[in-house]
Design a protein around this motif. Structure first.
Motif, PDB file in Angstrom:
ATOM      1  N   ASP A 229       0.417  -6.810   1.571  1.00 10.02           N
ATOM      2  CA  ASP A 229      -0.524  -6.308   2.569  1.00 10.02           C
ATOM      3  C   ASP A 229      -1.734  -5.679   1.893  1.00 10.02           C
ATOM      4  OD1 ASP A 229       1.271  -7.131   4.451  1.00 10.02           O
ATOM      5  OD2 ASP A 229       2.074  -5.137   4.854  1.00 10.02           O
TER       6      ASP A 229
ATOM      7  N   TYR B  22      -6.725 -15.463   5.988  1.00  4.23           N
ATOM      8  CA  TYR B  22      -6.116 -14.135   6.102  1.00  4.23           C
ATOM      9  C   TYR B  22      -7.061 -13.234   6.886  1.00  4.23           C
ATOM     10  CZ  TYR B  22      -3.791 -16.572   2.418  1.00  4.23           C
ATOM     11  OH  TYR B  22      -3.156 -17.547   1.711  1.00  4.23           O
TER      12      TYR B  22
ATOM     13  N   THR C  60      -5.492  -3.566   8.359  1.00 12.95           N
ATOM     14  CA  THR C  60      -4.491  -4.101   7.447  1.00 12.95           C
ATOM     15  C   THR C  60      -4.437  -5.614   7.626  1.00 12.95           C
ATOM     16  OG1 THR C  60      -3.189  -2.078   7.525  1.00 12.95           O
ATOM     17  CG2 THR C  60      -2.062  -4.074   6.766  1.00 12.95           C
TER      18      THR C  60
ATOM     19  N   ARG D 132      -2.226  -8.747   6.562  1.00 16.60           N
ATOM     20  CA  ARG D 132      -0.847  -8.985   6.112  1.00 16.60           C
ATOM     21  C   ARG D 132      -0.718 -10.266   5.286  1.00 16.60           C
ATOM     22  NH1 ARG D 132       1.173  -4.303   7.409  1.00 16.60           N
ATOM     23  NH2 ARG D 132       0.959  -3.669   9.556  1.00 16.60           N
ATOM     24  N   ASP D 133       0.212 -10.230   4.358  1.00 18.36           N
ATOM     25  CA  ASP D 133       0.665 -11.402   3.603  1.00 18.36           C
ATOM     26  C   ASP D 133      -0.446 -12.135   2.850  1.00 18.36           C
ATOM     27  OD1 ASP D 133       3.299 -10.969   4.487  1.00 18.36           O
ATOM     28  OD2 ASP D 133       2.884 -12.021   6.361  1.00 18.36           O
TER      29      ASP D 133
ATOM     30  N   ASP E 181       0.102  -5.189  -2.972  1.00 19.64           N
ATOM     31  CA  ASP E 181      -0.467  -4.237  -2.025  1.00 19.64           C
ATOM     32  C   ASP E 181      -1.668  -3.556  -2.651  1.00 19.64           C
ATOM     33  OD1 ASP E 181       1.501  -4.827  -0.202  1.00 19.64           O
ATOM     34  OD2 ASP E 181       2.677  -3.025  -0.584  1.00 19.64           O
TER      35      ASP E 181
END
Length: 136
Positions: free
Chosen positions: A20, A52, A64, A66-67, A124
Motif C-alpha cells: 500500500d 493503480y 491510500t 492499494r497493492d 509500503d
C-alpha cells in the motif's frame, strides 16, 4: 546448512510483494470534494487508465493506493472539488481544479515529464507533494 542456504536463495529471488502506498497532498484550496490519485507507469502517465488508483475525501489530504507492486512510477492527483469525477478545465486546457504530481514536478506549458515526477516504490511507503491551482 545447505537447506537453509537454499531457502535463503529462493526467498531472495522471489519478487517483492505489492504493498500500500500512502499519498499525502498539501496546499489544498478547500476541504470540499474528493482527491483522485493515479500511480502510473511511464506509458500511462497523464493519460487515463493508470493501473493503480485511489480516492478519498479532500478533507483528510491523504489517499491510500492499494497493492502497488515495486517499480518506478509517477503519481498524479486531482482535487475534484465539485465531485464530478473529472478534472474540469477552462477552454479545454487550463485546469479549474487542483492538480499535482509527485516530486512537485513542474508544469511548464503542459504536464510534467515522467522523469521529473518519477519515484521508486518499494513496499509500503509514503509520497508527499502539493496541489497546484491556476487562476480562474
Amino acid at each position: 546448512m545447505r537447506i537453509v542456504f537454499a531457502i535463503i536463495l529462493m526467498w531472495s529471488a522471489m519478487p517483492a510483494a505489492a504493498a500500500d502506498l500512502t499519498v499525502r497532498i498539501g496546499n489544498l484550496r478547500s476541504a470540499e470534494g474528493q482527491l483522485l490519485v493515479a500511480v502510473c507507469e511511464e506509458a500511462q502517465f497523464t493519460k487515463p487508465g493508470c493501473a493503480y488508483t485511489g480516492q478519498a475525501p479532500a478533507s483528510g489530504g491523504v489517499v491510500t493506493v492499494r497493492d502497488v507492486p515495486p517499480g518506478t512510477y509517477a503519481i498524479q492527483a486531482i482535487h475534484d472539488e465539485n465531485g464530478n469525477g473529472t478534472l474540469d478545465r477552462r477552454l479545454m486546457f487550463l485546469p479549474l481544479e487542483g492538480i499535482g504530481f509527485s516530486r512537485n514536478a513542474p508544469m511548464r506549458r503542459g504536464p510534467p515529464r515522467f522523469a521529473d515526477a518519477a519515484v521508486e516504490i518499494q513496499g509500503d511507503g509514503v509520497v508527499s507533494f502539493d496541489m497546484a491551482y491556476f487562476q480562474e
